[in-house]
Scaffold this motif. Structure first.
Motif: not given
Length: 119
Positions: A29-30, A24, A32-33, A36-37
């Motif tokens: 990016l977070t 991250s 979570s992101e 998610r990706r």
């Protein structure tokens, strides 16, 4: 305002948690992101893109410095100059313009190589 997104609690061993932290930060990016990706099989940013973007910013900064130098040289032109000094000024002005053109071309090439430039 309440969200319709569902919050999940994920338990990871230390090694995987460390890897997620590292990834991250590297991708800017977070967590979570990133998850998610990965879950949606979406592309993750490439570290090369960040480096290329920073390179572009650095080149544009040099270009701005050259422009300021050129403007300062124009101010010098208001003073009486010898023919030798005037010739040197003209050569320097041409070199500055040439360097600026090379920088702009390099920025375009880098920008196109990371897929951001106009096609």
């Amino acid at each position: 305002m309440p969200t319709k997104k569902r919050r999940l609690l994920v338990t990871l061993p230390d090694s995987e948690s460390d890897r997620l932290d590292q990834l991250s930060k590297q991708l800017r990016l977070t967590q979570s992101e990133v998850l998610r990706r990965l879950l949606m099989n979406s592309p993750l940013p490439d570290q090369r893109d960040f480096e290329a973007s920073q390179g572009i910013l650095d080149l544009l900064s040099v270009n701005a410095d050259l422009a300021r130098l050129g403007n300062l040289l124009k101010l010098v032109m208001d003073e009486p100059l010898s023919s030798d000094l005037l010739r040197k000024y003209d050569e320097l002005a041409k070199q500055i313009k040439s360097t600026q053109d090379e920088l702009k071309d390099t920025v375009r090439k880098v920008d196109n190589s990371i897929g951001r430039g106009a096609k």
